[in-house]
Design a protein around this motif. Structure first.
Motif, PDB file in Angstrom:
ATOM      1  N   ALA A  30       0.831  -1.203   0.000  1.00 43.18           N
ATOM      2  CA  ALA A  30       0.000   0.000   0.000  1.00 43.18           C
ATOM      3  C   ALA A  30       0.869   1.258   0.000  1.00 43.18           C
ATOM      4  N   LEU A  31       1.947   1.239   0.736  1.00 46.75           N
ATOM      5  CA  LEU A  31       2.872   2.371   0.741  1.00 46.75           C
ATOM      6  C   LEU A  31       3.496   2.557  -0.640  1.00 46.75           C
ATOM      7  N   ASN A  32       3.880   1.450  -1.263  1.00 50.76           N
ATOM      8  CA  ASN A  32       4.444   1.531  -2.608  1.00 50.76           C
ATOM      9  C   ASN A  32       3.418   2.038  -3.611  1.00 50.76           C
ATOM     10  N   LEU A  33       2.162   1.718  -3.406  1.00 54.70           N
ATOM     11  CA  LEU A  33       1.110   2.218  -4.286  1.00 54.70           C
ATOM     12  C   LEU A  33       1.001   3.745  -4.175  1.00 54.70           C
ATOM     13  N   ALA A  34       1.158   4.262  -2.985  1.00 57.44           N
ATOM     14  CA  ALA A  34       1.130   5.715  -2.806  1.00 57.44           C
ATOM     15  C   ALA A  34       2.320   6.367  -3.512  1.00 57.44           C
TER      16      ALA A  34
END
Length: 54
Positions: A30-34
């Protein structure tokens, strides 16, 4: 230089999301998606149709 770096960062984050997904580390995914969304926004803004018009 910024648009190319942002495009490469998008590719890097896609790879990072795949790696975290295989390792079942979904919080990092999820952090990488941001980060991916931010880099895609920057690349789109720099490569876009009105990117160098001022």
């Amino acid at each position: 230089m910024v648009p190319v770096t942002a495009a490469c960062w998008v590719l890097l984050m896609i790879g990072a999301m795949a790696t975290h997904g295989r390792r079942r580390e979904f919080a990092f995914g999820a952090l990488n998606l941001a980060y991916l969304a931010l880099a895609a926004f920057i690349a789109w803004g720099r490569f876009g149709p009105e990117s160098f018009t001022g």
